[in-house]
Design a protein around this motif. Structure first.
Motif, PDB file in Angstrom:
ATOM      1  N   THR A  21       0.830  -1.202   0.000  1.00 16.14           N
ATOM      2  CA  THR A  21       0.000   0.000   0.000  1.00 16.14           C
ATOM      3  C   THR A  21       0.867   1.256   0.000  1.00 16.14           C
ATOM      4  N   LEU A  22       1.927   1.255   0.797  1.00 11.61           N
ATOM      5  CA  LEU A  22       2.833   2.407   0.836  1.00 11.61           C
ATOM      6  C   LEU A  22       3.522   2.622  -0.508  1.00 11.61           C
ATOM      7  N   VAL A  23       3.953   1.543  -1.138  1.00  6.58           N
ATOM      8  CA  VAL A  23       4.625   1.652  -2.432  1.00  6.58           C
ATOM      9  C   VAL A  23       3.662   2.195  -3.480  1.00  6.58           C
ATOM     10  N   VAL A  24       2.437   1.692  -3.483  1.00  7.35           N
ATOM     11  CA  VAL A  24       1.445   2.163  -4.449  1.00  7.35           C
ATOM     12  C   VAL A  24       1.138   3.643  -4.216  1.00  7.35           C
ATOM     13  N   CYS A  25       0.990   4.041  -2.961  1.00 13.08           N
ATOM     14  CA  CYS A  25       0.734   5.457  -2.649  1.00 13.08           C
ATOM     15  C   CYS A  25       1.911   6.333  -3.072  1.00 13.08           C
ATOM     16  N   ALA A  26       3.123   5.865  -2.854  1.00 17.28           N
ATOM     17  CA  ALA A  26       4.308   6.632  -3.244  1.00 17.28           C
ATOM     18  C   ALA A  26       4.383   6.777  -4.763  1.00 17.28           C
ATOM     19  N   VAL A  27       4.064   5.732  -5.483  1.00 17.51           N
ATOM     20  CA  VAL A  27       4.092   5.789  -6.951  1.00 17.51           C
ATOM     21  C   VAL A  27       3.020   6.754  -7.453  1.00 17.51           C
ATOM     22  N   ILE A  28       1.834   6.686  -6.875  1.00 18.18           N
ATOM     23  CA  ILE A  28       0.751   7.594  -7.288  1.00 18.18           C
ATOM     24  C   ILE A  28       1.138   9.041  -6.998  1.00 18.18           C
ATOM     25  N   ALA A  29       1.716   9.286  -5.826  1.00 18.26           N
ATOM     26  CA  ALA A  29       2.146  10.644  -5.479  1.00 18.26           C
ATOM     27  C   ALA A  29       3.232  11.128  -6.440  1.00 18.26           C
ATOM     28  N   GLY A  30       4.157  10.257  -6.794  1.00 17.25           N
ATOM     29  CA  GLY A  30       5.217  10.632  -7.734  1.00 17.25           C
ATOM     30  C   GLY A  30       4.674  10.955  -9.116  1.00 17.25           C
ATOM     31  N   VAL A  31       3.747  10.150  -9.591  1.00 18.26           N
ATOM     32  CA  VAL A  31       3.141  10.398 -10.900  1.00 18.26           C
ATOM     33  C   VAL A  31       2.357  11.710 -10.871  1.00 18.26           C
ATOM     34  N   ALA A  32       1.628  11.953  -9.792  1.00 16.34           N
ATOM     35  CA  ALA A  32       0.866  13.199  -9.672  1.00 16.34           C
ATOM     36  C   ALA A  32       1.802  14.402  -9.658  1.00 16.34           C
ATOM     37  N   LEU A  33       2.927  14.295  -8.973  1.00 19.30           N
ATOM     38  CA  LEU A  33       3.891  15.390  -8.914  1.00 19.30           C
ATOM     39  C   LEU A  33       4.481  15.678 -10.290  1.00 19.30           C
ATOM     40  N   VAL A  34       4.886  14.643 -10.997  1.00 24.20           N
ATOM     41  CA  VAL A  34       5.472  14.823 -12.325  1.00 24.20           C
ATOM     42  C   VAL A  34       4.448  15.422 -13.279  1.00 24.20           C
ATOM     43  N   CYS A  35       3.216  14.921 -13.247  1.00 24.68           N
ATOM     44  CA  CYS A  35       2.162  15.476 -14.110  1.00 24.68           C
ATOM     45  C   CYS A  35       1.896  16.934 -13.759  1.00 24.68           C
ATOM     46  N   GLY A  36       1.883  17.248 -12.486  1.00 25.78           N
ATOM     47  CA  GLY A  36       1.661  18.623 -12.065  1.00 25.78           C
ATOM     48  C   GLY A  36       2.739  19.558 -12.574  1.00 25.78           C
ATOM     49  N   LEU A  37       3.989  19.110 -12.540  1.00 30.24           N
ATOM     50  CA  LEU A  37       5.087  19.943 -13.032  1.00 30.24           C
ATOM     51  C   LEU A  37       4.996  20.164 -14.530  1.00 30.24           C
ATOM     52  N   PHE A  38       4.553  19.151 -15.269  1.00 25.81           N
ATOM     53  CA  PHE A  38       4.412  19.315 -16.709  1.00 25.81           C
ATOM     54  C   PHE A  38       3.215  20.183 -17.064  1.00 25.81           C
ATOM     55  N   LEU A  39       2.141  20.055 -16.310  1.00 20.71           N
ATOM     56  CA  LEU A  39       0.933  20.807 -16.628  1.00 20.71           C
ATOM     57  C   LEU A  39       1.028  22.265 -16.224  1.00 20.71           C
ATOM     58  N   LEU A  40       1.708  22.537 -15.140  1.00 21.44           N
ATOM     59  CA  LEU A  40       1.869  23.919 -14.715  1.00 21.44           C
ATOM     60  C   LEU A  40       3.025  24.528 -15.488  1.00 21.44           C
ATOM     61  N   ASN A  41       2.748  25.581 -16.169  1.00 22.76           N
ATOM     62  CA  ASN A  41       3.786  26.229 -16.968  1.00 22.76           C
ATOM     63  C   ASN A  41       4.598  27.134 -16.049  1.00 22.76           C
ATOM     64  N   ARG A  42       5.661  26.581 -15.508  1.00 18.10           N
ATOM     65  CA  ARG A  42       6.499  27.349 -14.588  1.00 18.10           C
ATOM     66  C   ARG A  42       7.336  28.357 -15.349  1.00 18.10           C
ATOM     67  N   ASP A  43       7.360  29.560 -14.840  1.00 15.68           N
ATOM     68  CA  ASP A  43       8.161  30.611 -15.456  1.00 15.68           C
ATOM     69  C   ASP A  43       9.354  30.871 -14.546  1.00 15.68           C
ATOM     70  N   ASP A  44      10.523  30.452 -14.998  1.00 16.08           N
ATOM     71  CA  ASP A  44      11.728  30.607 -14.194  1.00 16.08           C
ATOM     72  C   ASP A  44      12.360  31.991 -14.352  1.00 16.08           C
ATOM     73  N   PHE A  45      11.785  32.819 -15.194  1.00 23.25           N
ATOM     74  CA  PHE A  45      12.340  34.143 -15.441  1.00 23.25           C
ATOM     75  C   PHE A  45      11.807  35.135 -14.418  1.00 23.25           C
ATOM     76  N   ARG A  46      12.697  35.901 -13.824  1.00 24.56           N
ATOM     77  CA  ARG A  46      12.304  36.940 -12.870  1.00 24.56           C
ATOM     78  C   ARG A  46      11.975  38.219 -13.635  1.00 24.56           C
ATOM     79  N   GLN A  47      10.846  38.848 -13.329  1.00 29.96           N
ATOM     80  CA  GLN A  47      10.433  40.043 -14.045  1.00 29.96           C
ATOM     81  C   GLN A  47      11.168  41.276 -13.540  1.00 29.96           C
TER      82      GLN A  47
END
Length: 120
Positions: A21-47
């Protein structure tokens, strides 16, 4: 008469189920984190202000630059890998001035200009 049941390995089954259960939860959390980073258009440039960008260009601290004409925006990356962007207003057309400054500066990484294509 009382019945006796012998349970073998009951503790081990419960531990492996928890671990699974812990491994499955960790994998789901990791996939959610990676998807979130790809979906959110992060702007690394300071204005910063356009004058700050011009000062950086004129002082020779800029490695590469990109002008995005449709957004009236310039993005620069300095020689020490810092990222900045600036906007200019519609009233002041700075793109030609910026291109002149970038041409004079001869940036090591060059510069690019993105101009929107008009569809007829």
């Amino acid at each position: 008469m009382t019945e006796k049941r012998i349970v073998v390995g009951h503790g081990r089954v419960r531990k492996s189920s928890r671990a699974r259960t812990l491994v499955v939860c960790a994998v789901i959390a990791g996939v959610a984190l990676v998807c979130g980073l790809f979906l959110l258009n992060r702007d690394d440039f300071r204005q910063v202000d356009p004058s700050t960008v011009l000062n950086q260009v004129r002082s020779g601290r800029v490695f590469t630059a990109k002008i995005i004409d449709a957004e009236r925006r310039i993005e620069i990356i300095t020689v020490d890998k810092k990222r900045f962007h600036a906007y200019w207003s519609e009233a002041e057309d700075r793109s030609s001035d910026l291109v002149d400054e970038l041409t004079k500066a001869r940036l090591p990484g060059g510069y690019s200009v993105e101009v929107p294509i008009s569809h007829r």
